[in-house]
Scaffold this active site. Structure first.
Site, PDB file in Angstrom:
ATOM      1  N   ASP A   9       0.859  -1.163   0.000  1.00  0.00           N
ATOM      2  CA  ASP A   9       0.000   0.000   0.000  1.00  0.00           C
ATOM      3  C   ASP A   9       0.912   1.235   0.000  1.00  0.00           C
ATOM      4  OD1 ASP A   9      -2.401   1.668   0.608  1.00  0.00           O
ATOM      5  OD2 ASP A   9      -1.323   1.938   2.499  1.00  0.00           O
ATOM      6  N   TYR A  11      -0.113   5.003   0.815  1.00  0.00           N
ATOM      7  CA  TYR A  11      -0.310   6.077   1.784  1.00  0.00           C
ATOM      8  C   TYR A  11      -0.464   5.542   3.208  1.00  0.00           C
ATOM      9  CZ  TYR A  11      -0.843   8.753  -2.451  1.00  0.00           C
ATOM     10  OH  TYR A  11      -0.606   9.320  -3.679  1.00  0.00           O
ATOM     11  N   ASN A 117      -5.017   3.215  -3.620  1.00  0.00           N
ATOM     12  CA  ASN A 117      -6.171   4.025  -3.991  1.00  0.00           C
ATOM     13  C   ASN A 117      -5.770   5.253  -4.797  1.00  0.00           C
ATOM     14  OD1 ASN A 117      -8.239   2.517  -2.817  1.00  0.00           O
ATOM     15  ND2 ASN A 117      -8.189   3.644  -0.887  1.00  0.00           N
TER      16      ASN A 117
END
Length: 220
Positions: A9, A11, A117
């Protein structure tokens, strides 16, 4: 155990989401941490709500909208700093151990990727700013499937793109909800619990809990 692929991931895991506010902390004042926490919380809330509604907007739009809400919620923060804060978000600091860990995993022969994302433009800017572009094999953005984590289609981008079974992938995230989604999908998951949060989603446990990424490297 060595894995064929390590997926991260972005962030909160590789990049410090609070770095943008901290960079202008002297101008924001004593409520800077509160502003940053609200900004992050609303950014994520908007991603979940839009996925449930089937009303996708890219992560940069959500980041802007979340900051606007945070600035209204924290009136002591000068709204005139909006442009500076957004600009700083394109160049977030990575955590201190990140470059060395990624280089060591890459040297071991593993494939490395980001699964985030973030929009493609946001991720490219962050990766380049942190000089991580030479060690990553791929950057997977949810923009491809137009749904946010924890939708299974997000995690499937990696297994389809790399033609791997889920259990061949070690997935690292600082977000416990992301770990739950990746565990449900079938990844081997490592929760990077940087802020010592309590356990949750007990029916979807991580394989490992670490305070930083350092212990991913054998012998570290």
């Amino acid at each position: 155990m060595q894995y064929a692929a390590y997926v991260f991931d972005a962030y909160g895991t590789l990049f410090d989401v609070h770095a943008a506010v901290r960079r202008h902390g002297d101008q924001i004042g004593p409520d800077g941490q509160l502003l940053s926490e609200i900004w992050r919380a609303k950014q994520l809330e908007y991603s979940w709500v839009r996925t449930l509604m089937g009303a996708y907007a890219d992560f940069w739009q959500l980041t802007e909208q979340a900051l606007d809400f945070a600035l209204r919620k924290v009136p002591s923060a000068d709204p005139g700093l909006r442009a500076k804060l957004l600009d700083a978000y394109w160049r977030l600091d990575c955590y201190p151990e990140v470059p060395a860990v990624l280089k060591a995993l890459k040297a071991s022969g593993a494939k490395l990727a980001i699964l985030s994302n973030g929009s493609p433009e946001m991720l490219q800017a962050a990766v380049k700013s942190a000089a991580l572009d030479q060690v990553l094999d791929d950057i997977y953005s949810v923009d491809t499937v137009r749904r946010f984590k924890t939708d299974p289609a997000v995690y499937d981008m990696v297994t389809t793109g790399w033609r791997l079974y889920p259990n061949a992938v070690s997935f690292q995230s600082s977000n416990r909800w992301d770990i739950a989604g990746a565990t449900k999908f079938g990844f081997r998951t490592v929760w990077i619990n940087r802020s010592n949060q309590p356990e949750e989603y007990r029916d979807f446990p991580p394989a490992l809990i670490l305070p930083t990424l350092e212990a991913l490297v054998p012998g570290s």
